[in-house]
Design an enzyme around this catalytic site. Structure first.
Site, short mmCIF file in Angstrom:
data_model
loop_
_atom_site.label_atom_id
_atom_site.label_comp_id
_atom_site.label_asym_id
_atom_site.label_seq_id
_atom_site.Cartn_x
_atom_site.Cartn_y
_atom_site.Cartn_z
N ASN A 291 47.75 70.41 32.52
CA ASN A 291 48.42 70.87 31.30
C ASN A 291 49.90 70.52 31.41
O ASN A 291 50.64 71.16 32.14
CB ASN A 291 48.21 72.38 31.15
CG ASN A 291 48.87 72.93 29.89
OD1 ASN A 291 49.73 72.29 29.29
ND2 ASN A 291 48.47 74.13 29.50
N CYS B 31 53.64 74.16 24.02
CA CYS B 31 52.39 73.41 23.81
C CYS B 31 52.22 72.91 22.38
O CYS B 31 51.45 71.99 22.13
CB CYS B 31 51.22 74.27 24.22
SG CYS B 31 51.47 74.98 25.86
N HIS C 156 45.71 70.15 22.03
CA HIS C 156 46.49 70.41 23.23
C HIS C 156 45.55 70.59 24.42
O HIS C 156 44.60 71.37 24.34
CB HIS C 156 47.34 71.68 23.03
CG HIS C 156 47.91 72.21 24.31
ND1 HIS C 156 48.71 71.45 25.14
CD2 HIS C 156 47.79 73.42 24.91
CE1 HIS C 156 49.04 72.18 26.19
NE2 HIS C 156 48.50 73.36 26.08
#
Lengths: 336, 226
Positions: A293, A114, A263
Protein backbone atom coordinates in the site's frame (compact mmCIF):
# COMPACT_ATOMS: atom_id res chain seq x y z
CA UNK A 1 -13.50 23.55 -25.09
CA UNK A 2 -10.45 21.84 -23.62
CA UNK A 3 -10.77 18.32 -22.20
CA UNK A 4 -7.96 17.25 -19.90
CA UNK A 5 -6.68 13.68 -19.95
CA UNK A 6 -3.99 11.48 -18.45
CA UNK A 7 -1.44 11.69 -21.26
CA UNK A 8 1.10 9.41 -19.54
CA UNK A 9 1.75 7.73 -16.20
CA UNK A 10 4.79 6.08 -14.62
CA UNK A 11 6.20 5.33 -11.18
CA UNK A 12 9.28 4.71 -9.09
CA UNK A 13 9.96 2.43 -6.11
CA UNK A 14 13.07 2.77 -3.94
CA UNK A 15 15.56 -0.13 -4.06
CA UNK A 16 15.33 -1.13 -0.38
CA UNK A 17 12.88 -3.93 0.36
CA UNK A 18 10.97 -5.40 3.25
CA UNK A 19 9.94 -8.91 2.19
CA UNK A 20 7.61 -11.38 3.88
CA UNK A 21 10.74 -13.42 4.70
CA UNK A 22 12.14 -10.46 6.66
CA UNK A 23 8.84 -10.01 8.46
CA UNK A 24 8.41 -13.65 9.41
CA UNK A 25 11.86 -13.61 11.05
CA UNK A 26 10.77 -10.74 13.27
CA UNK A 27 7.23 -12.06 13.81
CA UNK A 28 7.68 -15.88 13.84
CA UNK A 29 3.95 -16.46 14.49
CA UNK A 30 3.34 -15.05 10.97
CA UNK A 31 4.66 -17.30 8.23
CA UNK A 32 5.62 -16.03 4.79
CA UNK A 33 2.53 -17.68 3.30
CA UNK A 34 0.21 -16.32 5.97
CA UNK A 35 1.33 -12.74 5.33
CA UNK A 36 0.96 -13.21 1.57
CA UNK A 37 -2.49 -14.77 1.96
CA UNK A 38 -3.72 -12.06 4.34
CA UNK A 39 -2.41 -9.05 2.41
CA UNK A 40 -1.65 -10.11 -1.17
CA UNK A 41 1.73 -8.45 -0.68
CA UNK A 42 5.07 -10.22 -1.18
CA UNK A 43 7.41 -7.29 -0.70
CA UNK A 44 7.39 -3.56 0.10
CA UNK A 45 9.94 -1.00 -1.02
CA UNK A 46 11.46 1.17 1.69
CA UNK A 47 13.19 4.53 1.28
CA UNK A 48 16.67 4.85 2.78
CA UNK A 49 17.88 7.76 4.91
CA UNK A 50 19.11 9.70 1.86
CA UNK A 51 15.78 9.38 0.04
CA UNK A 52 12.80 11.67 0.55
CA UNK A 53 9.32 12.15 -0.87
CA UNK A 54 10.83 14.77 -3.20
CA UNK A 55 13.66 12.50 -4.40
CA UNK A 56 11.24 9.62 -5.11
CA UNK A 57 9.00 12.03 -7.02
CA UNK A 58 11.99 13.24 -9.06
CA UNK A 59 12.80 9.65 -10.05
CA UNK A 60 9.17 8.98 -11.00
CA UNK A 61 9.10 12.15 -13.12
CA UNK A 62 12.35 11.19 -14.86
CA UNK A 63 10.88 7.78 -15.72
CA UNK A 64 7.79 9.52 -17.07
CA UNK A 65 9.82 11.94 -19.20
CA UNK A 66 12.24 9.28 -20.50
CA UNK A 67 9.65 6.60 -21.32
CA UNK A 68 7.26 8.98 -23.07
CA UNK A 69 9.56 11.46 -24.81
CA UNK A 70 8.23 14.35 -22.76
CA UNK A 71 10.26 17.55 -22.80
CA UNK A 72 10.56 18.83 -19.24
CA UNK A 73 10.33 22.38 -20.58
CA UNK A 74 6.69 21.69 -21.51
CA UNK A 75 5.66 21.43 -17.85
CA UNK A 76 3.96 24.59 -16.60
CA UNK A 77 2.47 23.40 -13.30
CA UNK A 78 3.70 20.93 -10.68
CA UNK A 79 1.14 19.42 -8.33
CA UNK A 80 2.60 17.11 -5.69
CA UNK A 81 0.34 15.09 -3.41
CA UNK A 82 2.20 13.99 -0.28
CA UNK A 83 1.84 13.57 3.46
CA UNK A 84 5.48 14.43 4.05
CA UNK A 85 6.77 15.22 7.53
CA UNK A 86 8.87 18.10 6.18
CA UNK A 87 6.53 21.07 6.51
CA UNK A 88 9.29 23.68 6.42
CA UNK A 89 9.92 23.54 2.68
CA UNK A 90 7.90 22.82 -0.44
CA UNK A 91 8.64 19.35 -1.80
CA UNK A 92 7.05 20.39 -5.10
CA UNK A 93 9.45 23.32 -5.36
CA UNK A 94 12.38 20.99 -4.61
CA UNK A 95 11.22 18.67 -7.40
CA UNK A 96 10.86 21.59 -9.79
CA UNK A 97 14.42 22.68 -9.08
CA UNK A 98 15.94 19.20 -9.25
CA UNK A 99 14.23 18.42 -12.54
CA UNK A 100 15.39 21.73 -13.97
CA UNK A 101 11.87 22.77 -14.90
CA UNK A 102 11.12 26.31 -16.02
CA UNK A 103 11.22 28.97 -13.29
CA UNK A 104 8.03 30.78 -14.24
CA UNK A 105 5.68 27.99 -13.16
CA UNK A 106 3.71 27.04 -10.07
CA UNK A 107 4.73 24.18 -7.80
CA UNK A 108 2.25 23.26 -5.09
CA UNK A 109 1.94 20.62 -2.38
CA UNK A 110 -1.38 19.17 -1.37
CA UNK A 111 -1.93 16.88 1.59
CA UNK A 112 -4.16 13.86 1.10
CA UNK A 113 -3.63 10.13 1.53
CA UNK A 114 -5.19 7.17 -0.25
CA UNK A 115 -7.75 9.33 -2.10
CA UNK A 116 -5.04 11.79 -3.18
CA UNK A 117 -4.58 10.69 -6.79
CA UNK A 118 -8.28 11.06 -7.56
CA UNK A 119 -8.41 14.51 -5.96
CA UNK A 120 -5.24 15.56 -7.75
CA UNK A 121 -6.71 14.48 -11.09
CA UNK A 122 -9.74 16.68 -10.38
CA UNK A 123 -7.55 19.66 -9.50
CA UNK A 124 -5.29 19.15 -12.55
CA UNK A 125 -8.35 18.84 -14.81
CA UNK A 126 -9.59 22.18 -13.46
CA UNK A 127 -6.23 23.87 -14.06
CA UNK A 128 -6.02 22.60 -17.66
CA UNK A 129 -9.66 23.18 -18.58
CA UNK A 130 -9.74 26.70 -17.09
CA UNK A 131 -6.60 27.63 -19.01
CA UNK A 132 -4.34 28.19 -15.99
CA UNK A 133 -1.98 25.42 -17.16
CA UNK A 134 -1.37 23.36 -20.30
CA UNK A 135 0.81 20.54 -19.00
CA UNK A 136 0.45 19.61 -15.35
CA UNK A 137 3.06 17.29 -13.83
CA UNK A 138 1.00 15.43 -11.23
CA UNK A 139 3.14 13.66 -8.65
CA UNK A 140 2.30 11.45 -5.70
CA UNK A 141 4.99 10.49 -3.19
CA UNK A 142 4.99 9.07 0.30
CA UNK A 143 7.34 7.34 2.69
CA UNK A 144 4.96 5.93 5.29
CA UNK A 145 7.73 3.51 6.33
CA UNK A 146 9.13 6.36 8.43
CA UNK A 147 5.80 6.64 10.26
CA UNK A 148 5.44 2.90 10.89
CA UNK A 149 6.59 1.67 14.29
CA UNK A 150 8.70 -1.40 13.49
CA UNK A 151 7.00 -3.40 16.26
CA UNK A 152 3.49 -2.75 14.86
CA UNK A 153 3.01 -5.64 12.44
CA UNK A 154 -0.57 -4.64 11.57
CA UNK A 155 0.64 -1.67 9.52
CA UNK A 156 4.18 -2.82 8.80
CA UNK A 157 2.94 -5.68 6.62
CA UNK A 158 0.84 -3.29 4.49
CA UNK A 159 2.62 -0.03 3.74
CA UNK A 160 5.44 0.56 1.27
CA UNK A 161 7.14 3.69 -0.08
CA UNK A 162 6.86 4.92 -3.63
CA UNK A 163 6.06 7.73 -6.02
CA UNK A 164 4.21 8.23 -9.28
CA UNK A 165 4.23 10.81 -12.04
CA UNK A 166 1.46 11.62 -14.51
CA UNK A 167 1.19 14.17 -17.27
CA UNK A 168 -2.24 15.83 -17.39
CA UNK A 169 -2.74 17.71 -20.66
CA UNK A 170 -5.42 18.57 -23.19
CA UNK A 171 -6.85 15.58 -25.05
CA UNK A 172 -9.19 15.32 -28.03
CA UNK A 173 -11.72 18.13 -27.68
CA UNK A 174 -14.74 16.08 -28.72
CA UNK A 175 -14.46 13.42 -26.01
CA UNK A 176 -14.63 13.55 -22.23
CA UNK A 177 -11.57 11.96 -20.69
CA UNK A 178 -11.84 12.59 -16.93
CA UNK A 179 -15.48 12.77 -15.85
CA UNK A 180 -18.18 11.86 -13.33
CA UNK A 181 -16.09 12.90 -10.33
CA UNK A 182 -17.51 12.04 -6.92
CA UNK A 183 -15.93 13.25 -3.69
CA UNK A 184 -16.47 12.44 -0.04
CA UNK A 185 -15.13 13.40 3.39
CA UNK A 186 -15.90 12.33 6.95
CA UNK A 187 -13.54 13.94 9.43
CA UNK A 188 -15.27 12.35 12.40
CA UNK A 189 -13.54 9.12 11.31
CA UNK A 190 -10.15 10.85 11.12
CA UNK A 191 -9.05 9.00 14.26
CA UNK A 192 -9.15 5.61 12.49
CA UNK A 193 -5.87 6.20 10.59
CA UNK A 194 -3.50 8.70 12.16
CA UNK A 195 0.12 9.54 12.89
CA UNK A 196 -0.39 10.46 16.56
CA UNK A 197 3.10 11.85 17.17
CA UNK A 198 5.30 14.31 15.31
CA UNK A 199 2.50 16.79 14.55
CA UNK A 200 1.36 19.86 16.46
CA UNK A 201 -1.49 18.16 18.25
CA UNK A 202 -1.28 15.06 20.45
CA UNK A 203 -2.95 12.10 18.74
CA UNK A 204 -4.71 11.15 21.97
CA UNK A 205 -6.84 14.30 21.56
CA UNK A 206 -8.92 12.60 18.90
CA UNK A 207 -7.66 8.99 18.99
CA UNK A 208 -7.06 7.72 22.55
CA UNK A 209 -6.29 4.20 21.31
CA UNK A 210 -3.40 5.53 19.17
CA UNK A 211 -1.27 6.22 22.27
CA UNK A 212 1.90 4.12 22.23
CA UNK A 213 1.54 3.04 25.87
CA UNK A 214 -1.95 1.68 25.15
CA UNK A 215 -0.48 -0.20 22.18
CA UNK A 216 2.52 -1.50 24.14
CA UNK A 217 5.00 0.22 21.84
CA UNK A 218 8.15 2.23 22.37
CA UNK A 219 7.54 5.42 20.39
CA UNK A 220 9.60 6.11 17.26
CA UNK A 221 8.30 9.67 17.18
CA UNK A 222 5.47 8.99 14.68
CA UNK A 223 3.80 5.59 15.36
CA UNK A 224 1.27 5.34 12.53
CA UNK A 225 -1.96 3.88 13.96
CA UNK A 226 -4.70 2.12 12.04
CA UNK A 227 -7.98 0.92 13.48
CA UNK A 228 -8.28 -1.94 10.99
CA UNK A 229 -11.94 -2.90 11.64
CA UNK A 230 -13.04 0.77 11.48
CA UNK A 231 -11.25 1.29 8.15
CA UNK A 232 -12.66 -1.98 6.80
CA UNK A 233 -16.22 -1.00 7.74
CA UNK A 234 -15.76 2.50 6.33
CA UNK A 235 -14.57 1.04 3.03
CA UNK A 236 -17.43 -1.44 2.80
CA UNK A 237 -19.91 1.35 3.41
CA UNK A 238 -18.60 4.09 1.07
CA UNK A 239 -17.15 2.16 -1.87
CA UNK A 240 -20.38 0.53 -3.18
CA UNK A 241 -22.40 3.76 -2.86
CA UNK A 242 -19.65 5.79 -4.55
CA UNK A 243 -19.40 3.29 -7.42
CA UNK A 244 -23.15 3.66 -7.89
CA UNK A 245 -22.97 7.49 -7.80
CA UNK A 246 -20.18 7.59 -10.39
CA UNK A 247 -22.06 5.23 -12.71
CA UNK A 248 -25.23 7.29 -12.30
CA UNK A 249 -23.41 10.55 -13.02
CA UNK A 250 -21.70 9.02 -16.07
CA UNK A 251 -24.90 7.41 -17.34
CA UNK A 252 -23.25 3.99 -17.38
CA UNK A 253 -23.97 0.55 -15.99
CA UNK A 254 -21.50 -1.71 -14.20
CA UNK A 255 -21.01 -3.76 -17.37
CA UNK A 256 -20.07 -0.66 -19.39
CA UNK A 257 -16.87 -0.30 -17.36
CA UNK A 258 -13.91 -2.09 -18.93
CA UNK A 259 -11.58 -1.91 -15.93
CA UNK A 260 -11.88 -1.04 -12.25
CA UNK A 261 -8.74 0.32 -10.57
CA UNK A 262 -9.27 0.93 -6.86
CA UNK A 263 -6.85 2.10 -4.21
CA UNK A 264 -4.67 -0.94 -3.48
CA UNK A 265 -5.11 -1.14 0.29
CA UNK A 266 -4.80 -4.92 0.65
CA UNK A 267 -5.84 -7.80 -1.56
CA UNK A 268 -8.18 -9.34 1.01
CA UNK A 269 -10.30 -6.19 1.25
CA UNK A 270 -10.21 -5.62 -2.52
CA UNK A 271 -11.47 -9.15 -3.23
CA UNK A 272 -14.22 -8.68 -0.66
CA UNK A 273 -15.29 -5.44 -2.38
CA UNK A 274 -15.08 -7.01 -5.83
CA UNK A 275 -17.39 -9.89 -4.86
CA UNK A 276 -19.80 -7.56 -3.07
CA UNK A 277 -20.02 -5.34 -6.17
CA UNK A 278 -20.32 -8.32 -8.53
CA UNK A 279 -17.33 -7.35 -10.69
CA UNK A 280 -15.66 -10.24 -12.57
CA UNK A 281 -11.95 -10.68 -11.69
CA UNK A 282 -10.76 -9.98 -15.26
CA UNK A 283 -12.16 -6.44 -15.05
CA UNK A 284 -10.82 -5.72 -11.56
CA UNK A 285 -7.11 -4.91 -11.51
CA UNK A 286 -5.04 -5.85 -8.47
CA UNK A 287 -1.42 -4.78 -8.29
CA UNK A 288 0.22 -4.66 -4.92
CA UNK A 289 2.27 -7.85 -4.66
CA UNK A 290 5.53 -6.01 -5.35
CA UNK A 291 4.80 -2.64 -3.75
CA UNK A 292 2.21 -2.91 -0.97
CA UNK A 293 0.00 0.00 0.00
CA UNK A 294 1.85 3.08 -1.29
CA UNK A 295 -0.97 5.47 -0.27
CA UNK A 296 -1.75 8.01 -3.04
CA UNK A 297 0.59 6.18 -5.45
CA UNK A 298 -1.29 2.86 -5.59
CA UNK A 299 -3.75 3.87 -8.34
CA UNK A 300 -1.16 5.39 -10.72
CA UNK A 301 1.19 2.43 -10.08
CA UNK A 302 -1.67 0.07 -10.94
CA UNK A 303 -2.52 2.09 -14.08
CA UNK A 304 1.10 2.01 -15.20
CA UNK A 305 1.33 -1.74 -14.54
CA UNK A 306 -1.99 -2.42 -16.30
CA UNK A 307 -0.69 -0.52 -19.31
CA UNK A 308 2.65 -2.37 -19.32
CA UNK A 309 0.86 -5.74 -19.02
CA UNK A 310 -1.48 -4.86 -21.89
CA UNK A 311 -4.57 -5.03 -19.67
CA UNK A 312 -5.24 -1.31 -20.11
CA UNK A 313 -5.81 -0.36 -23.74
CA UNK A 314 -6.59 2.95 -25.47
CA UNK A 315 -10.30 3.70 -25.60
CA UNK A 316 -11.15 1.70 -22.48
CA UNK A 317 -13.56 3.06 -19.88
CA UNK A 318 -11.86 2.85 -16.49
CA UNK A 319 -13.23 3.62 -13.05
CA UNK A 320 -10.76 4.92 -10.47
CA UNK A 321 -11.66 4.98 -6.79
CA UNK A 322 -9.53 6.06 -3.82
CA UNK A 323 -10.46 5.82 -0.14
CA UNK A 324 -8.79 5.96 3.25
CA UNK A 325 -7.13 8.33 5.69
CA UNK A 326 -9.14 11.49 6.41
CA UNK A 327 -11.53 9.85 6.14
CA UNK A 328 -11.57 10.84 2.50
CA UNK A 329 -12.75 9.18 -0.69
CA UNK A 330 -13.25 10.01 -4.34
CA UNK A 331 -13.66 8.45 -7.74
CA UNK A 332 -14.17 9.15 -11.42
CA UNK A 333 -14.44 7.66 -14.89
CA UNK A 334 -11.47 7.81 -17.25
CA UNK A 335 -11.65 7.40 -21.00
CA UNK A 336 -8.17 5.94 -21.55
CA UNK B 1 -18.89 28.79 -15.74
CA UNK B 2 -16.57 31.08 -13.81
CA UNK B 3 -16.40 31.81 -10.12
CA UNK B 4 -16.25 34.98 -8.12
CA UNK B 5 -15.33 35.68 -4.52
CA UNK B 6 -18.63 36.28 -2.76
CA UNK B 7 -17.48 37.01 0.77
CA UNK B 8 -14.33 37.15 2.84
CA UNK B 9 -13.94 37.12 6.63
CA UNK B 10 -10.92 37.01 8.88
CA UNK B 11 -9.58 36.64 12.38
CA UNK B 12 -6.52 38.77 13.01
CA UNK B 13 -5.69 36.89 16.14
CA UNK B 14 -7.45 33.61 16.76
CA UNK B 15 -6.06 33.33 20.25
CA UNK B 16 -7.37 36.65 21.50
CA UNK B 17 -10.46 36.87 19.32
CA UNK B 18 -12.66 34.72 21.52
CA UNK B 19 -15.47 35.35 23.96
CA UNK B 20 -14.32 33.02 26.69
CA UNK B 21 -10.81 31.90 27.58
CA UNK B 22 -11.90 28.27 27.26
CA UNK B 23 -12.69 28.64 23.55
CA UNK B 24 -9.32 29.99 22.43
CA UNK B 25 -7.91 28.12 19.44
CA UNK B 26 -4.80 26.12 20.13
CA UNK B 27 -4.67 24.19 16.89
CA UNK B 28 -5.14 25.00 13.23
CA UNK B 29 -8.37 23.00 12.95
CA UNK B 30 -9.86 24.99 15.84
CA UNK B 31 -8.83 28.28 14.25
CA UNK B 32 -10.32 27.13 10.94
CA UNK B 33 -13.60 26.14 12.61
CA UNK B 34 -13.73 29.52 14.38
CA UNK B 35 -13.30 31.55 11.18
CA UNK B 36 -15.64 29.30 9.19
CA UNK B 37 -18.40 29.81 11.76
CA UNK B 38 -17.82 33.56 11.54
CA UNK B 39 -18.23 33.40 7.75
CA UNK B 40 -21.42 31.34 8.01
CA UNK B 41 -23.05 33.74 10.47
CA UNK B 42 -21.84 36.98 8.83
CA UNK B 43 -22.65 35.96 5.25
CA UNK B 44 -25.87 34.07 5.98
CA UNK B 45 -24.47 30.99 4.24
CA UNK B 46 -25.43 27.44 5.20
CA UNK B 47 -22.64 24.89 5.59
CA UNK B 48 -24.62 22.53 3.34
CA UNK B 49 -24.13 24.93 0.40
CA UNK B 50 -20.40 24.15 0.28
CA UNK B 51 -19.16 21.59 -2.29
CA UNK B 52 -15.42 21.69 -1.67
CA UNK B 53 -13.08 22.87 1.10
CA UNK B 54 -9.49 24.00 0.48
CA UNK B 55 -7.55 24.62 3.70
CA UNK B 56 -4.26 26.51 3.32
CA UNK B 57 -1.89 25.87 6.21
CA UNK B 58 1.75 25.30 7.07
CA UNK B 59 0.79 24.13 10.56
CA UNK B 60 -1.57 21.15 10.21
CA UNK B 61 -2.84 19.46 13.38
CA UNK B 62 -1.28 16.16 12.32
CA UNK B 63 1.05 14.81 9.64
CA UNK B 64 -2.03 12.77 8.79
CA UNK B 65 -5.04 12.80 8.61
CA UNK B 66 -5.55 15.94 6.52
CA UNK B 67 -6.68 18.87 8.67
CA UNK B 68 -9.37 19.94 6.17
CA UNK B 69 -11.06 16.57 6.73
CA UNK B 70 -11.17 17.16 10.50
CA UNK B 71 -12.68 20.61 9.86
CA UNK B 72 -15.34 19.20 7.48
CA UNK B 73 -17.25 17.35 10.17
CA UNK B 74 -16.86 20.09 12.79
CA UNK B 75 -18.42 22.82 10.66
CA UNK B 76 -21.24 20.65 9.36
CA UNK B 77 -20.27 20.28 5.72
CA UNK B 78 -21.97 17.51 3.73
CA UNK B 79 -20.15 14.17 3.56
CA UNK B 80 -20.14 14.54 -0.25
CA UNK B 81 -17.68 17.46 -0.16
CA UNK B 82 -14.08 17.27 -1.27
CA UNK B 83 -11.56 18.49 1.30
CA UNK B 84 -7.83 19.06 0.86
CA UNK B 85 -4.95 20.81 2.61
CA UNK B 86 -2.68 23.04 0.59
CA UNK B 87 0.78 24.04 1.82
CA UNK B 88 2.75 26.99 0.46
CA UNK B 89 2.60 29.78 3.02
CA UNK B 90 1.73 33.21 1.70
CA UNK B 91 1.50 31.87 -1.87
CA UNK B 92 -1.05 29.21 -1.00
CA UNK B 93 -3.99 31.59 -1.11
CA UNK B 94 -3.30 32.45 -4.75
CA UNK B 95 -2.90 28.73 -5.55
CA UNK B 96 -6.20 28.04 -3.79
CA UNK B 97 -7.96 30.68 -5.89
CA UNK B 98 -6.60 29.08 -9.08
CA UNK B 99 -7.68 25.60 -7.94
CA UNK B 100 -11.14 26.89 -6.93
CA UNK B 101 -11.62 28.53 -10.33
CA UNK B 102 -10.58 25.27 -11.99
CA UNK B 103 -13.02 23.19 -9.94
CA UNK B 104 -15.86 25.58 -10.79
CA UNK B 105 -15.06 26.01 -14.47
CA UNK B 106 -14.73 22.24 -14.95
CA UNK B 107 -18.10 21.75 -13.24
CA UNK B 108 -16.75 19.79 -10.27
CA UNK B 109 -18.05 22.30 -7.72
CA UNK B 110 -20.31 25.33 -7.54
CA UNK B 111 -19.30 26.71 -4.15
CA UNK B 112 -15.73 26.37 -2.91
CA UNK B 113 -14.75 27.43 0.60
CA UNK B 114 -11.14 28.53 1.08
CA UNK B 115 -9.84 28.74 4.63
CA UNK B 116 -6.37 29.96 5.53
CA UNK B 117 -5.20 29.20 9.06
CA UNK B 118 -1.81 29.05 10.75
CA UNK B 119 -0.75 28.77 14.35
CA UNK B 120 2.39 30.79 14.92
CA UNK B 121 2.83 31.27 18.65
CA UNK B 122 2.00 33.58 20.29
CA UNK B 123 -0.66 34.36 17.70
CA UNK B 124 -2.79 32.69 15.09
CA UNK B 125 -4.40 34.18 12.03
CA UNK B 126 -7.13 32.87 9.79
CA UNK B 127 -9.43 33.88 6.98
CA UNK B 128 -12.33 32.23 5.17
CA UNK B 129 -13.93 33.06 1.88
CA UNK B 130 -16.29 31.63 -0.67
CA UNK B 131 -15.77 31.33 -4.41
CA UNK B 132 -19.14 30.79 -6.06
CA UNK B 133 -20.15 29.96 -9.63
CA UNK B 134 -21.45 33.10 -11.33
CA UNK B 135 -23.33 32.52 -14.61
CA UNK B 136 -23.09 36.22 -15.45
CA UNK B 137 -19.34 36.36 -15.27
CA UNK B 138 -17.44 36.59 -18.55
CA UNK B 139 -13.80 37.49 -17.93
CA UNK B 140 -11.64 34.86 -16.30
CA UNK B 141 -9.27 35.61 -13.47
CA UNK B 142 -5.63 35.50 -14.54
CA UNK B 143 -2.81 33.81 -12.70
CA UNK B 144 0.96 33.94 -12.96
CA UNK B 145 3.62 32.11 -11.01
CA UNK B 146 7.34 32.07 -10.67
CA UNK B 147 10.40 31.35 -8.62
CA UNK B 148 13.92 32.68 -8.22
CA UNK B 149 12.82 35.86 -9.93
CA UNK B 150 13.00 39.39 -8.61
CA UNK B 151 9.68 40.04 -6.91
CA UNK B 152 9.34 43.35 -8.73
CA UNK B 153 8.94 41.40 -11.97
CA UNK B 154 5.96 39.50 -10.64
CA UNK B 155 3.44 42.34 -10.68
CA UNK B 156 4.18 43.13 -14.34
CA UNK B 157 3.93 39.42 -15.16
CA UNK B 158 0.52 39.12 -13.55
CA UNK B 159 -0.73 42.14 -15.46
CA UNK B 160 0.69 40.77 -18.71
CA UNK B 161 -0.84 37.32 -18.07
CA UNK B 162 -4.26 38.90 -17.60
CA UNK B 163 -4.22 40.01 -21.25
CA UNK B 164 -6.17 43.02 -20.10
CA UNK B 165 -5.90 46.65 -21.04
CA UNK B 166 -5.59 47.25 -17.35
CA UNK B 167 -5.05 50.99 -17.65
CA UNK B 168 -8.70 51.12 -18.66
CA UNK B 169 -9.78 49.52 -15.40
CA UNK B 170 -9.70 50.39 -11.76
CA UNK B 171 -6.84 48.15 -10.64
CA UNK B 172 -6.40 47.79 -6.90
CA UNK B 173 -3.17 46.25 -5.60
CA UNK B 174 -4.06 44.16 -2.56
CA UNK B 175 -0.59 43.27 -1.41
CA UNK B 176 2.35 44.72 -3.23
CA UNK B 177 5.43 42.55 -3.41
CA UNK B 178 7.07 44.79 -0.91
CA UNK B 179 9.88 43.46 1.23
CA UNK B 180 10.24 40.01 2.72
CA UNK B 181 8.21 40.07 5.86
CA UNK B 182 9.00 37.05 8.00
CA UNK B 183 5.52 36.96 9.55
CA UNK B 184 3.71 36.33 6.27
CA UNK B 185 1.31 33.40 6.41
CA UNK B 186 -1.40 31.94 4.21
CA UNK B 187 -3.76 34.54 5.73
CA UNK B 188 -1.69 37.60 4.75
CA UNK B 189 -3.41 38.16 1.39
CA UNK B 190 -7.01 37.32 2.38
CA UNK B 191 -6.73 39.54 5.47
CA UNK B 192 -5.45 42.38 3.27
CA UNK B 193 -8.40 41.72 0.95
CA UNK B 194 -10.86 41.61 3.83
CA UNK B 195 -9.48 44.91 5.16
CA UNK B 196 -9.73 46.53 1.71
CA UNK B 197 -13.35 45.39 1.42
CA UNK B 198 -14.14 46.54 4.97
CA UNK B 199 -12.64 49.97 4.31
CA UNK B 200 -14.56 50.19 1.02
CA UNK B 201 -11.37 50.60 -1.01
CA UNK B 202 -12.74 48.17 -3.58
CA UNK B 203 -16.04 48.09 -5.44
CA UNK B 204 -17.67 45.27 -7.40
CA UNK B 205 -16.14 45.16 -10.88
CA UNK B 206 -12.74 46.42 -9.78
CA UNK B 207 -9.69 44.44 -10.86
CA UNK B 208 -7.72 43.28 -7.84
CA UNK B 209 -4.09 42.32 -8.14
CA UNK B 210 -2.94 39.92 -5.44
CA UNK B 211 0.73 39.04 -5.30
CA UNK B 212 2.48 37.02 -2.65
CA UNK B 213 6.18 36.27 -2.45
CA UNK B 214 7.95 34.05 0.01
CA UNK B 215 11.39 33.92 1.59
CA UNK B 216 12.53 31.28 -0.90
CA UNK B 217 12.06 33.71 -3.80
CA UNK B 218 8.88 32.13 -5.17
CA UNK B 219 5.83 34.17 -5.98
CA UNK B 220 2.25 33.76 -7.11
CA UNK B 221 -0.05 36.43 -8.44
CA UNK B 222 -3.66 36.75 -9.48
CA UNK B 223 -5.74 39.35 -11.27
CA UNK B 224 -9.22 38.91 -9.87
CA UNK B 225 -12.41 40.76 -10.74
CA UNK B 226 -14.12 41.73 -7.49
Amino acid sequence: MVNARIAAVDYFLPAGELTNEHLSVQFPEWTVDKIAAKTGIRTRHIANAAESEASLAVMAARALFDNNDIESSAIDFVLLCTQSSDLSSSAARTVQRQLGLRLGIAAIDINLGCSGYVYSLGLAKGLVESGVAKNVLLLTADTYSRYVNSADKSVRTLFGDGASASLIAAGAAESRHLYAFEYGTNGSGGNALIVPNGGRRPGQDIAPSSATDVRGLVSNGFDLFMDGPAIFNFTLSVVPTTVESILHKAGLGLDDVDLFVFHQANAFMLQHLRRKLGIPPERFFISLENSGNTVSSTIPIALSEAQKQGVLQPGMRVMLLGFGVGLSWGGLMVQW
Amino acid sequence: MKGRISSVHCLHDGFGDTAGAGSASRYTSELAVQVAMKLFSDSNTKPTEIDYLILCTQTPDYLLPTTACLVQSQIGLRSSVGAIDLAGGVLSFVFALALAQGLISSDQARTVMIITADINAPSGSAAALLVVADPGRESADAFAFGSEIDAAVSLDTVLAASGLDWLAHQVVPIAHPGGHQPDQTSSTLPIALSDAVGEKRVSRGDKLVLVGNDLAGSWAGAMVTW
